[in-house]
Structures are given as C-alpha cells and as structure tokens.
Design an enzyme around this catalytic site. Structure first.
Site, PDB file in Angstrom:
ATOM      1  CG  HIS A 155      -1.918   1.070   1.274  1.00 14.21           C
ATOM      2  ND1 HIS A 155      -3.112   0.967   1.960  1.00 14.21           N
ATOM      3  CD2 HIS A 155      -1.914   2.319   0.746  1.00 14.21           C
ATOM      4  CE1 HIS A 155      -3.794   2.091   1.835  1.00 14.21           C
ATOM      5  NE2 HIS A 155      -3.073   2.942   1.112  1.00 14.21           N
ATOM      6  CG  HIS A 172      -7.605   3.499  -0.324  1.00  8.16           C
ATOM      7  ND1 HIS A 172      -6.915   2.922  -1.356  1.00  8.16           N
ATOM      8  CD2 HIS A 172      -6.698   4.266   0.348  1.00  8.16           C
ATOM      9  CE1 HIS A 172      -5.644   3.329  -1.306  1.00  8.16           C
ATOM     10  NE2 HIS A 172      -5.491   4.145  -0.297  1.00  8.16           N
ATOM     11  CD  GLU A 206      -7.528   6.535   4.727  1.00  9.64           C
ATOM     12  OE1 GLU A 206      -8.110   6.594   3.630  1.00  9.64           O
ATOM     13  OE2 GLU A 206      -6.417   7.077   4.930  1.00  9.64           O
ATOM     14  CG  ASP A 254      -1.475   5.678   2.842  1.00 13.31           C
ATOM     15  OD1 ASP A 254      -1.745   5.479   1.647  1.00 13.31           O
ATOM     16  OD2 ASP A 254      -2.316   6.164   3.642  1.00 13.31           O
ATOM     17  CG  ASP A 255       0.089   8.944   0.715  1.00 13.80           C
ATOM     18  OD1 ASP A 255       0.161   8.866  -0.519  1.00 13.80           O
ATOM     19  OD2 ASP A 255      -0.933   8.631   1.363  1.00 13.80           O
TER      20      ASP A 255
HETATM   21  N1  ADE Z   1      -4.471   8.756  -1.648  1.00 15.85           N
HETATM   22  C1  ADE Z   1      -3.238   8.806  -1.132  1.00 15.85           C
HETATM   23  N2  ADE Z   1      -3.255   8.417   0.145  1.00 15.85           N
HETATM   24  C2  ADE Z   1      -4.545   8.103   0.441  1.00 15.85           C
HETATM   25  C3  ADE Z   1      -5.214   7.645   1.591  1.00 15.85           C
HETATM   26  N3  ADE Z   1      -4.569   7.404   2.737  1.00 15.85           N
HETATM   27  N4  ADE Z   1      -6.550   7.456   1.532  1.00 15.85           N
HETATM   28  C4  ADE Z   1      -7.208   7.709   0.411  1.00 15.85           C
HETATM   29  N5  ADE Z   1      -6.630   8.156  -0.704  1.00 15.85           N
HETATM   30  C5  ADE Z   1      -5.307   8.346  -0.699  1.00 15.85           C
HETATM   31 ZN    ZN Z   2      -3.655   4.811   0.555  1.00 13.33          ZN
END
Ligand code: ADE
Ligand code: ZN
Length: 335
Positions: free
Chosen positions: A14, A194, A197, A275-276
């Site tokens: 992810h 996703h 969340e 994730d990011d």
């Molecule tokens: N795009 C990038 N990170 C995300 C996240 N955590 N949830 C939804 N979309 C995303």
């Molecule tokens: Zn994500």
C-alpha cells in the site's frame, strides 16, 4: 530488536507513488519545470504537513503532484522510492499510481506509466526488488472519468496488474464504481480498494461485495463490526494497514490506540505499509518501529506482518514460497 526490524525482509502493498514525493525533489522539479508551489524551502513544506483529516492531506498531496510533468520526473520519483526500499530491506512492493491526478492536468497517461515502469524495471535488475503496479481511480471523480482511465490502460496491460480506488472516502460510495470494476475484472485486472479508513465498516462490505476486491486498503474500521472481523479471518481477506498514516490523519488519536496488533492477534491478515511516506513521516521500517514501540510484540509476531504481506501479494505461488523461506530463515537465525 531495532536491528531485527531494520533488516527484517519486508513486502509493501500500500504505497502511493505520488505520496513518496519528498520536499527536496518537489522543489527541484518545481524549479526544473517552472511550476509555482507555495513552499520556498523544505522546512516550509514540512510545516504545511499538519493534517486534521484525509481531505486536508489530499489537498496538499494533489498540489504537490503538480510538479510532475515529464516521464523523467516520474522515473526519478519512483527510483528515489526504490532506494528507500533498499534501505528498509523491502524485497517486493506493489505500487499505486493515480493516473487521473496527472491526466486531469493534461499529462499523457503514457508519460506517467512509462516513467514509473522504467524505474521499477531498473529496481528489479539493479536492486533486486520485485514489483507490481496498480492503477487507482480517484473516487471523488465520476464513473465516466474512471471508464476513460480504464480505456487508457488497455495498451499498458503488460505493466499494470490491477486497479484500486482511493481519494475521498466519505460521500463517494464504492457503488459509484461497481460497473467500472466489473469491466476491469472482465479485462483481467485484479482489484483492491481503500475502505474503512475514514468511512464506516459498511464501506468494507461494499468494497468486497460490489467491487469484488481481494484485499482491502486500510480497513481498520472493521473493528466496529465483529461479524465482519470473523468474515475477514475465515475468508483470509488481507488488510493493508498504514499505521503512521492513520495517526497523521487522525484515524486513531495515538499509536497506542491503533488496532493493528489486536487484529493480528485475532487472526486477521493485517500488513504494515507506508501509504504516503513523504507526508506521514516514515517509510516501511519507520512504520514497523512506530507499531512495535507502542505495542509490546515478540519477533515471531513482527515477522508475521511480512508473512501476511507475502500471502496478500499478487506474486506467483512459487515466488511466495521463496519469500516465506527467506523470512523463516531470518527468524531462525535471529530468534
Ligand atoms: N491517496 C493517497 N493516500 C490516500 C489515503 N490514505 N486514503 C485515500 N486516498 C489516498
Ligand atoms: Zn492509501
């Protein structure tokens, strides 16, 4: 324990490639491509990374992606991420990209895919890191845009293994993309989404039932539905959990309150992912550290995150077996 985690072989499932854009590269590309961004320094950019929910992050994330223009930019972005994988002993990674974030700005779909793919190939040959590429639809855009994006992917089926669904969860139900996902499955793409969340556990049901996904990205709000947890355990449906992301976006108030370890001990196939990472303060090893600093865990449990990720990945059964042996040997040597 620190060394055990640092060198533990890992699998990431992810990861948004646009979310690996470090401020340094953002500033460099902004200058190179003559794009205005509201940050003059790395410190200024990092100061802006104070999020109160998913949307406040997405606004900054889409803005950052505007510096990505040429194939070489996508290549450099991906290559920088793969070098971080090497540091963290990530042996296999499944990378998301958001084509609409770029095509909506007039960047050609081919430019995006080709740049990312070139780096992934170099990652395999020069770093020994295997990878898969997954194309995500932005759920705040409409079905027509998703269909158009799916059509653009047709000439890149050799490079893209699956489709996913990301961006704003609340107000954009999975059902909006049911027909797109059915078509993607008919065309041979694997599917993920996703769900759970920021949105409720019912969104996880929708992703499973309407989009026919084989794994859920995030999914941490499954805790609100005991029957769903049982279903995830018995059907062995994996969750790609992103601990540091969940804290940064206030899904949980603290890592101590995060449910990943409880879910692991209940038998859910949970995995750790970043994730990011450029926005959330850490790559894979940092996420493992964050979880294990807040929750007392033994080495076998920690290695289970890697074994779960191998199970949940889109690699062949024989490659899965090879990776399982690598983890088992690592455990045997370091117990
Ligand atoms: N795009 C990038 N990170 C995300 C996240 N955590 N949830 C939804 N979309 C995303
Ligand atoms: Zn994500």
């Amino acid at each position: 324990m620190k060394e055990f985690i640092q060198y533990l072989p890992k699998v990431e499932l992810h990861l948004h490639i646009e979310g690996t854009l470090e401020p340094e590269l953002m500033l460099k590309l902004a200058k190179r491509n003559n794009i205005h961004i509201p940050f003059k320094s790395i410190a200024e950019a990092k100061d802006a990374y104070n999020f109160h929910n998913l949307q406040s992050f997405l606004d900054i994330y889409f803005q950052g992606a505007e510096v990505l223009i040429n194939e070489q930019d996508f290549f450099e972005l991906t290559w920088a991420y793969l070098l971080r994988c090497k540091d963290d002993n990530v042996l296999h990674t499944e990378v998301f990209f958001d084509p609409q974030t770029h095509t909506e700005r007039g960047i050609c779909f081919d430019t995006v895919v080709n740049g990312i793919h070139r780096a992934l190939i170099k990652g395999t040959t020069e770093l020994g890191i295997s990878s898969k590429l997954i194309m995500c639809f932005l759920r705040h855009l409409d079905e027509e845009s998703a269909f158009k994006t799916l059509a653009q992917a047709q000439s890149h089926k050799d490079k893209i293994i699956g489709v996913g669904l990301d961006s704003t969860e609340i107000g954009h139900p999975a059902g909006k993309f049911e027909r797109v996902f059915i078509q993607a499955i008919e065309q041979g793409f694997l599917t993920v989404a996703h769900a759970g969340e920021e949105g409720p556990a019912s969104n996880i049901h929708d992703a499973l039932n309407l989009l026919k996904v084989t794994r859920i990205d995030h999914g941490v709000r499954c805790s609100e539905d005991e029957a769903l947890i049982k279903h995830l355990v018995t059907e062995r449906i994996p969750l790609t959990v992103c601990p540091l992301s969940n804290i940064k976006l206030k899904v949980f108030n603290s890592m101590e309150q995060h449910n990943i370890v409880t879910l692991l001990r209940k038998g859910v196939c949970v995995t750790i992912n970043s994730d990011d990472p450029a926005y959330f303060g850490g790559y894979m090893t940092d996420n493992f550290f964050a979880v294990t600093n807040a929750h007392s865990m033994n080495k076998t449990e920690i290695a289970q995150f890697s074994l779960n990720a191998i199970y949940a990945s889109f690699i062949s059964d024989s490659k899965k077996e090879q990776l399982r042996i690598v983890i088992q040997k690592y455990l045997d040597v370091h117990q």
